[in-house]
Design an enzyme around this catalytic site. Sequence first.
Site, PDB file in Angstrom:
ATOM      1  N   GLY A  93       0.836  -1.202   0.000  1.00 24.62           N
ATOM      2  CA  GLY A  93       0.000   0.000   0.000  1.00 24.62           C
ATOM      3  C   GLY A  93       0.867   1.246   0.000  1.00 24.62           C
ATOM      4  N   TYR A  94       0.523   2.191  -0.859  1.00 28.59           N
ATOM      5  CA  TYR A  94       1.294   3.445  -0.941  1.00 28.59           C
ATOM      6  C   TYR A  94       0.415   4.672  -0.741  1.00 28.59           C
ATOM      7  CZ  TYR A  94      -0.808   3.264  -5.547  1.00 28.59           C
ATOM      8  OH  TYR A  94      -1.723   3.185  -6.566  1.00 28.59           O
ATOM      9  N   GLY A  95      -0.908   4.481  -0.703  1.00 29.29           N
ATOM     10  CA  GLY A  95      -1.835   5.613  -0.597  1.00 29.29           C
ATOM     11  C   GLY A  95      -2.771   5.410   0.574  1.00 29.29           C
ATOM     12  N   SER A  96      -4.066   5.385   0.281  1.00 29.27           N
ATOM     13  CA  SER A  96      -5.030   5.236   1.378  1.00 29.27           C
ATOM     14  C   SER A  96      -4.848   3.910   2.112  1.00 29.27           C
ATOM     15  CB  SER A  96      -6.463   5.366   0.856  1.00 29.27           C
ATOM     16  OG  SER A  96      -6.819   4.257   0.070  1.00 29.27           O
TER      17      SER A  96
ATOM     18  N   GLU B  33     -10.806  -0.715  -4.620  1.00 30.20           N
ATOM     19  CA  GLU B  33      -9.882  -0.102  -5.590  1.00 30.20           C
ATOM     20  C   GLU B  33     -10.420  -0.205  -7.025  1.00 30.20           C
ATOM     21  OE1 GLU B  33      -7.189   1.485  -4.398  1.00 30.20           O
ATOM     22  OE2 GLU B  33      -7.693   0.854  -2.364  1.00 30.20           O
TER      23      GLU B  33
HETATM   24  C1  SIN Z   1      -2.873   2.220  -2.300  1.00 31.82           C
HETATM   25  O1  SIN Z   1      -3.127   2.881  -1.286  1.00 31.82           O
HETATM   26  O2  SIN Z   1      -1.918   1.425  -2.317  1.00 31.82           O
HETATM   27  C2  SIN Z   1      -3.719   2.319  -3.531  1.00 31.82           C
HETATM   28  C3  SIN Z   1      -4.285   3.644  -3.811  1.00 31.82           C
HETATM   29  C4  SIN Z   1      -5.274   4.127  -2.792  1.00 31.82           C
HETATM   30  O3  SIN Z   1      -6.200   3.379  -2.433  1.00 31.82           O
HETATM   31  O4  SIN Z   1      -5.143   5.259  -2.322  1.00 31.82           O
END
Ligand code: SIN
Length: 189
Positions: free
Chosen positions: A25-28, A99
């Site tokens: 995970g890189y965002g939310s 997603e």
């Molecule tokens: C993530 O967080 O890895 C995917 C993008 C998101 O859901 O913000």
Amino acid sequence: MPHDTSAINKQRQDLSQHQSVWLFGYGSLIYKVDFPFVERRPAYIEGWSRRFWQGSHDHRGTPERPGRVLTLIETPGERCTGMAYRVSPDVFEHLDHREKNGYLRFFTPLTFANGEQQQGLVYIATEDNAAFLGPADEAVIAKHIAESEGPSGKNSEYLLKLADGLRELGVIDPHVEKIRHHLLPLLSS
Ligand code: SIN
């Protein structure tokens, strides 16, 4: 590619033989952990950077007024640090729904702080998805975020929680910080 990628994702990888799968995970996915996991560890992937270049029709905006959320853009030499979760394969049912607005799952090598490497899945919204917005100046992105809201809440909450989550991981992401810098005065005015 359709707006809803959940059906495509189910076909992309056969996870039935796996006891557990690493999710990067890189965002939310760093700060909103609404799924069960066996363990989680900070990790990074090479050759990618996070960018607020993806439109959000279903979480932080609407189809008429999309918000701006993260995707990954291929950037040789860059390293993207995030959080890796070891999950049971059935968790992807929920994740694919969450997603679904343009993201596809890809297998990627990920590296943990101790240098250990594993294969993991990451959701990336590629440029050819219908909700992709593309690059803009960070000040323009901040204004867009300040004005957007969707079923999951204010777009500004996404950015601020992400920035806090990254700081907890010891990561100062220049793109995220520049947007935050422009966003904060807009929220208090
Ligand atoms: C993530 O967080 O890895 C995917 C993008 C998101 O859901 O913000």
